[in-house]
Design an enzyme around this catalytic site. Sequence first.
Site, short mmCIF file in Angstrom:
data_model
loop_
_atom_site.label_atom_id
_atom_site.label_comp_id
_atom_site.label_asym_id
_atom_site.label_seq_id
_atom_site.Cartn_x
_atom_site.Cartn_y
_atom_site.Cartn_z
N SER A 93 1.88 -14.70 -4.78
CA SER A 93 2.31 -13.31 -4.69
C SER A 93 3.82 -13.26 -4.85
O SER A 93 4.48 -14.30 -4.98
CB SER A 93 1.87 -12.71 -3.37
OG SER A 93 2.28 -13.55 -2.34
N LEU A 94 4.37 -12.08 -4.84
CA LEU A 94 5.80 -11.93 -5.06
C LEU A 94 6.47 -11.39 -3.81
O LEU A 94 5.90 -10.58 -3.09
CB LEU A 94 6.06 -10.94 -6.20
CG LEU A 94 5.59 -11.36 -7.59
CD1 LEU A 94 5.71 -10.20 -8.56
CD2 LEU A 94 6.40 -12.54 -8.07
N LYS A 128 5.68 -3.50 -12.96
CA LYS A 128 4.73 -4.10 -12.03
C LYS A 128 3.48 -3.23 -12.06
O LYS A 128 3.45 -2.14 -11.48
CB LYS A 128 5.31 -4.17 -10.62
CG LYS A 128 4.38 -4.86 -9.64
CD LYS A 128 5.09 -5.17 -8.34
CE LYS A 128 4.24 -6.03 -7.42
NZ LYS A 128 3.00 -5.44 -7.02
N ARG A 149 -8.34 -12.98 -8.03
CA ARG A 149 -7.32 -13.75 -7.34
C ARG A 149 -7.90 -14.41 -6.07
O ARG A 149 -7.56 -15.52 -5.74
CB ARG A 149 -6.18 -12.81 -6.96
CG ARG A 149 -5.09 -13.47 -6.20
CD ARG A 149 -3.92 -12.51 -6.07
NE ARG A 149 -2.79 -13.18 -5.47
CZ ARG A 149 -2.62 -13.35 -4.17
NH1 ARG A 149 -3.51 -12.89 -3.35
NH2 ARG A 149 -1.59 -13.98 -3.69
N CYS A 420 -17.01 26.58 13.56
CA CYS A 420 -17.24 26.01 12.23
C CYS A 420 -17.19 27.12 11.18
O CYS A 420 -17.68 28.22 11.42
CB CYS A 420 -18.60 25.32 12.21
SG CYS A 420 -18.93 24.52 10.63
N CYS A 422 -18.93 27.42 8.77
CA CYS A 422 -20.25 27.65 8.19
C CYS A 422 -20.84 28.94 8.76
O CYS A 422 -20.39 29.42 9.79
CB CYS A 422 -21.17 26.46 8.46
SG CYS A 422 -21.80 26.36 10.14
N CYS A 450 -26.99 23.97 9.59
CA CYS A 450 -25.70 24.35 8.99
C CYS A 450 -25.79 24.16 7.48
O CYS A 450 -26.02 23.06 7.02
CB CYS A 450 -24.58 23.48 9.57
SG CYS A 450 -23.07 23.52 8.60
S1 IVH Z 1 3.97 -12.23 -11.88
C1 IVH Z 1 4.06 -15.97 -9.41
N1 IVH Z 1 4.22 -10.01 -13.25
O1 IVH Z 1 1.93 -8.14 -8.54
C2 IVH Z 1 4.16 -14.62 -9.92
N2 IVH Z 1 2.87 -9.96 -11.29
O2 IVH Z 1 2.89 -8.80 -5.83
C3 IVH Z 1 2.87 -14.08 -10.33
N3 IVH Z 1 1.79 -7.80 -10.88
O3 IVH Z 1 -0.39 -10.63 -7.75
C4 IVH Z 1 2.87 -12.65 -10.60
N4 IVH Z 1 2.59 -6.77 -12.63
O4 IVH Z 1 -1.13 -8.75 -9.31
C5 IVH Z 1 3.67 -10.59 -12.16
N5 IVH Z 1 4.49 -8.17 -14.59
C6 IVH Z 1 3.95 -8.73 -13.52
C7 IVH Z 1 3.09 -8.04 -12.65
C8 IVH Z 1 2.58 -8.68 -11.53
C9 IVH Z 1 1.82 -6.66 -11.57
C10 IVH Z 1 1.06 -7.99 -9.62
C11 IVH Z 1 0.16 -9.21 -9.60
C12 IVH Z 1 0.66 -10.04 -8.46
C13 IVH Z 1 1.36 -9.02 -7.62
C14 IVH Z 1 2.41 -9.67 -6.78
#
Ligand code: IVH
Length: 699
Positions: A93-94, A128, A149, A420, A422, A450
């Site tokens: 995840s980010l 994103k 995922r 109500c 109704c 009702c």
């Molecule tokens: S890169 C290691 N690029 O955001 C990095 N993620 O919060 C892998 N997401 O699980 C992710 N647009 O579902 C990446 N241009 C983009 C993205 C993106 C949406 C989602 C993705 C990820 C989540 C992370």
Amino acid sequence: MPEAAPPVEALDEAAALAELTRLADDLAAHDLRYYQDQAPTISDADYDALKRRNNDLETRFPHLVRENSPSLTVGAKRSESFAPVVHGTPMLSLDNAFSDEDAIEFDAKIKRFLRLGDAVVTYTAEPKIDGLSASLLYVDGVLTTGATRGDGRVGEDITANLRTLSEIPHRLAGSGWPKRVEVRGEVYLGHTEFAALNAAAEAAGDKTYANPRNAASGSLRQIDPGITAARPLRFFAYAWGEISAPFAETQSEALTALAAWGFAVTPQTATVHGPEGLLAAYAALEAQRPHLGFDIDGVVYKVDRLDWQDRLGFVSRSPRWAIARKFPAEQARTILEAIDMQVGRTGAVTPVARLRPVTVGGVVVENATLHNADEIARKDVRIGDTVVVQRAGDVIPQIVEVVLAERPADAEPFAYPTHCPCPLSTPLARETTTAGVETVVRRCTGEFACPFQRIEHLKHFVSRRAFDIEGLGVKQLLAFFDEGVIKEPADIFRLARDEAALATLLDRQGYGETSVRNLKASIEARRTIALDRFIFALGVRHIGESTALVLARGYGDVETFLAAMDRVAERDEEAMAELDNFDQVGKAVIEAAAAYFGEDHNRRIVQALKAQLMVLDAERPKTDTAVAGKTVVFTGALERMTRDEAKARAESLGAKVASSVSKKTDIVVAGPGAGSKLKTAAELGLTVLTEDEWLALIG
Ligand code: IVH
């Protein structure tokens, strides 16, 4: 969830937040044990109960929905229906950034880490996309596995579903792709497609989706790929996992390569330099956001050079080389034109704000939830007020605050209805729980008397998962209801055999001979119905599809079921104990069943319906097969069928399918990737079969 957990309605916000946090941790831990160790420590039913509790809390406090809520993460929606897939490299995840300062600090940290001094770092800035991530494994250019995922390490095998997406190539185009490559990206639904899908669902009387992301998720996680295929899901590629050989030197090059292999990549992606570039890219995307035609919830910054990405590496579960700069929740001002009371199927009456239509983050908002009377009083919301509406990602639009400076002089405090809306106008009382705690829920006690609730009941009755009567959508149902042709479920079946009534339909606009014939046929087709559908269709509170199935299997036939329910309504101890004994049944179900079947009116309606139908007995466990009475555990991946199918087959042959291995287990069916369960089975000296051996055994 402990039995003694207070009802959701009795919790205040702080308690709810604390519990949601705890539930998120607990569910994540259970997911880990389930996916990673393949050794769950709780039953599926208990797990589901935790999730239900989480969802109930979120429904009551929508603004507390966490971004990583168990209700939103795929990991939490684990399912026995899809086989597990171990990702070649984990799906991470980010980390999030929320301000310009955060973005500037991100750049500074990278330079510190790489000791770059004054050098200027190049980044990609990508939209994103607000969808669901998926991983596609290509071997020799051929799509072999597609997975969700999941928990990041192990996802679910949804290859068949992903194959139906037109933007996912079955074979990579061009050249230069590694022999083995996991392509990653986002499955999403565009705004237009989302609106069309919901409009169709509404017309058919089906449940609509709250937003494109939920719709994409629901569409992708279908057991029947045919349903996925019918949904116009799209895919953007933006990353990769395992690769047998490098194929690019920078992220921008990699995106170009992905496009050359046949994937859609976001055209809005920019290659930018230094912190100024990061900020400018954010502003540019924010401006484009309403016009994109799909949901994005921020910008992802990635260090462009892949050798630098390698050096930067990861901190726990997110890369150091990327960050998600999130957009703030979208807000807009508009006028509150009215507050309507909505009556649900079970009589819960909830206030809904009717707003002067306003665009919030590219979506027109006309309604917002006001939750309950307490919420209206707390915010002192008045008709005519200018209000701030917020729409954050998944959450239903909320009223954040009232702009007091703009309050019309004559705005009066909202007088919460005492009755109500109704025609019965039943007095609305605060509901109390079985433990006597007062809740914020107010309910119309009119039940089937009702008309509003009756309509909701009828909608439920004909819905896809209940009687699924084709050609009897909500629109027709409402018309028939208004005309008095259909007042209760039995009327639907009476109509199909009432030639005179059918003939009057012919006079009506839009009803030709063919549509009358079709309607009649689709009703007749449902006159024979499975017991579990019959039970579910009654719409008893707390009896959803899976509980209905448990009850159907437990009681076996409709007569036994109804006789038992009558006894439960009379509070016959033996009958209540029998009900309590079933899996998934607790106090809430027992109370709901007692209340429902305790009403003469409901009993009459059920009897009238039954008289029109042929309700099939639930499948009885078989006793004359090789596996009858045996307890079976499936572990590892199954290759010939899905888990669900294997389970259903075993059960239809009279076997009991359990999720954990113990001395009571008779047979363990182990596929590739089987872990601790297989070990336990060996230690206990149990019979272990391969999938093929199992299939041979059951014939
Ligand atoms: S890169 C290691 N690029 O955001 C990095 N993620 O919060 C892998 N997401 O699980 C992710 N647009 O579902 C990446 N241009 C983009 C993205 C993106 C949406 C989602 C993705 C990820 C989540 C992370």
